[in-house]
Scaffold this active site. Sequence first.
Site, PDB file in Angstrom:
ATOM      1  N   CYS A  47     -77.614  65.452  80.541  1.00 60.77           N
ATOM      2  CA  CYS A  47     -76.926  64.608  79.581  1.00 60.77           C
ATOM      3  C   CYS A  47     -75.712  65.330  78.994  1.00 60.77           C
ATOM      4  CB  CYS A  47     -77.903  64.224  78.465  1.00 60.77           C
ATOM      5  SG  CYS A  47     -77.215  63.268  77.107  1.00 60.77           S
ATOM      6  N   HIS A  48     -74.709  64.551  78.535  1.00 57.97           N
ATOM      7  CA  HIS A  48     -73.540  65.154  77.905  1.00 57.97           C
ATOM      8  C   HIS A  48     -73.922  66.015  76.701  1.00 57.97           C
ATOM      9  CE1 HIS A  48     -70.948  62.443  80.277  1.00 57.97           C
ATOM     10  NE2 HIS A  48     -69.998  63.306  79.982  1.00 57.97           N
ATOM     11  N   THR A  49     -75.003  65.650  76.022  1.00 54.80           N
ATOM     12  CA  THR A  49     -75.414  66.428  74.856  1.00 54.80           C
ATOM     13  C   THR A  49     -75.759  67.856  75.243  1.00 54.80           C
ATOM     14  OG1 THR A  49     -76.226  64.417  73.793  1.00 54.80           O
ATOM     15  CG2 THR A  49     -76.998  66.502  72.908  1.00 54.80           C
ATOM     16  N   HIS A  68     -83.263  67.566  77.736  1.00 48.80           N
ATOM     17  CA  HIS A  68     -84.021  66.767  76.760  1.00 48.80           C
ATOM     18  C   HIS A  68     -84.357  65.356  77.235  1.00 48.80           C
ATOM     19  CE1 HIS A  68     -79.752  65.873  76.036  1.00 48.80           C
ATOM     20  NE2 HIS A  68     -80.179  64.672  75.684  1.00 48.80           N
ATOM     21  N   GLU A  69     -83.950  64.939  78.426  1.00 46.13           N
ATOM     22  CA  GLU A  69     -84.310  63.601  78.947  1.00 46.13           C
ATOM     23  C   GLU A  69     -85.419  63.771  79.970  1.00 46.13           C
ATOM     24  OE1 GLU A  69     -80.169  61.021  78.675  1.00 46.13           O
ATOM     25  OE2 GLU A  69     -80.742  61.888  80.586  1.00 46.13           O
ATOM     26  N   CYS A  98     -92.315  61.387  60.960  1.00 47.52           N
ATOM     27  CA  CYS A  98     -93.267  62.196  60.196  1.00 47.52           C
ATOM     28  C   CYS A  98     -94.280  61.346  59.443  1.00 47.52           C
ATOM     29  CB  CYS A  98     -92.512  63.088  59.211  1.00 47.52           C
ATOM     30  SG  CYS A  98     -91.699  62.179  57.847  1.00 47.52           S
ATOM     31  N   CYS A 101     -91.630  60.855  55.011  1.00 41.42           N
ATOM     32  CA  CYS A 101     -90.312  60.925  54.374  1.00 41.42           C
ATOM     33  C   CYS A 101     -89.983  59.581  53.723  1.00 41.42           C
ATOM     34  CB  CYS A 101     -89.236  61.313  55.388  1.00 41.42           C
ATOM     35  SG  CYS A 101     -88.833  59.987  56.561  1.00 41.42           S
ATOM     36  N   CYS A 104     -89.623  56.723  56.329  1.00 38.00           N
ATOM     37  CA  CYS A 104     -90.910  56.281  56.886  1.00 38.00           C
ATOM     38  C   CYS A 104     -91.708  55.489  55.852  1.00 38.00           C
ATOM     39  CB  CYS A 104     -91.712  57.490  57.354  1.00 38.00           C
ATOM     40  SG  CYS A 104     -91.126  58.244  58.890  1.00 38.00           S
ATOM     41  N   CYS A 112     -86.456  58.076  60.591  1.00 37.41           N
ATOM     42  CA  CYS A 112     -87.168  59.222  60.003  1.00 37.41           C
ATOM     43  C   CYS A 112     -86.217  60.385  59.718  1.00 37.41           C
ATOM     44  CB  CYS A 112     -88.271  59.688  60.944  1.00 37.41           C
ATOM     45  SG  CYS A 112     -89.165  61.144  60.344  1.00 37.41           S
ATOM     46  N   ARG A 116     -90.521  65.419  63.584  1.00 41.00           N
ATOM     47  CA  ARG A 116     -91.343  66.587  63.916  1.00 41.00           C
ATOM     48  C   ARG A 116     -90.944  67.220  65.243  1.00 41.00           C
ATOM     49  NH1 ARG A 116     -92.136  66.989  59.058  1.00 41.00           N
ATOM     50  NH2 ARG A 116     -94.074  66.249  58.083  1.00 41.00           N
ATOM     51  N   CYS A 168     -83.488  59.647  76.197  1.00 39.41           N
ATOM     52  CA  CYS A 168     -82.261  59.813  75.421  1.00 39.41           C
ATOM     53  C   CYS A 168     -81.250  58.725  75.746  1.00 39.41           C
ATOM     54  CB  CYS A 168     -81.657  61.198  75.629  1.00 39.41           C
ATOM     55  SG  CYS A 168     -80.198  61.511  74.611  1.00 39.41           S
ATOM     56  N   ARG A 362     -75.953  59.859  86.134  1.00 37.28           N
ATOM     57  CA  ARG A 362     -76.863  60.924  85.756  1.00 37.28           C
ATOM     58  C   ARG A 362     -77.247  61.745  86.974  1.00 37.28           C
ATOM     59  NH1 ARG A 362     -75.863  60.506  81.149  1.00 37.28           N
ATOM     60  NH2 ARG A 362     -77.285  60.447  79.342  1.00 37.28           N
TER      61      ARG A 362
END
Length: 367
Positions: A47-49, A68-69, A98, A101, A104, A112, A116, A168, A362
């Site tokens: 991913c670009h992130t 992260h994907e 969580c 918060c 939530c 959120c 977590r 993502c 991708r």
Amino acid sequence: MGTATDAVTVRGVVSLEKGAPVTLTEIVVPAPGPGEARVKVQACGVCHTDLHYREGAINNDYPFLLGHEAAGTVEAVGDGVTSLVPGDYVVIAWRAPCGNCRSCLRGRPWYCFDSRNATQPMRLAADGRKLSPALGIGAFAEATLVAAGQCVKVDPAARPEAAGLIGCGVMAGFGAAVNTGAVTRGETVAVFGCGGVGDAAIAGAALAGARKIIAVDVDQRKLIWACRFGATHTIDARDLDPVETIRTLTDGNGADLVIEAVGHPETYRQAFFARDLAGRLVLVGVPDPSMTLELPMIEVFSRGGSLKSSWYGDCLPSRDFPVLIDLYRAGRLDLDGFVTETVGLGDVEEAFTRMRQGGVLRSVVRL
């Protein structure tokens, strides 16, 4: 992979310093602690992130464990985890509400404010340095440690190369249209930027029943891809004024919903003016922190409607991930269409190069 009480040493893709090529090296993944799960990663999208992390555009907490994907199987769980068992097939989310918060407690867990993540760090095997996992995941690795709440069980028949992408980019774009933009039947939609996120927004708008979906980009390849996901019209912004062309395609009015999936002041400005009166504008493209925006305030007032940012497609992963996988399994959401190529763990740097060149939707690391 070891047992629940063992740390394991695996290969992972790490960004050691700003702008430097990534490194495939050994990392140590702890045994899951309370509320944690260790996941054997099967596939993870590029991913670009991840590239933003590598370039220092997120923060400077090097070294980063990228990726992260991801989809994979639960390998071990820590004390107190009752929602998962080893062997569960999951997509990893970077938001795990969580429950406590203020958002939530207001009944809006998709916002959120205290999501977590695993509390134990993963480390470089060579020198013990603590790794910062991308978006709290770090899945360019043979295994990763996350909070159990980040693991969303989905239909195991969904192939991991496709399933992981909803973690993502696909969720961000799809949710920008369906959740944040609240597109409804018969509406007109314009999407600026037809990469993975933009095409997922197009797919979401199509499934929601939008009657006209206008894709805007400066790359003909991406406009062709956009049609695969449901675009009814395309605009090459190198040749045509996108604002005027969108108005022409919408009886002179502008679109009911405009989604900006680029994250640039100029495309945002175009998207702003491409709306109908009382139309909605959703920003899901991630801008550079240095970018600023200037708009005539009278236009903000007189055009009405709404200007929103979409965080992760305003999704609730436990609710939305299984739905998207079911749509995929039913042939209604073309997740396979997002997978341009599969590569190995050692090929991430080359995948970044192809991403910069715009030649892929991708690349997906298959383990």
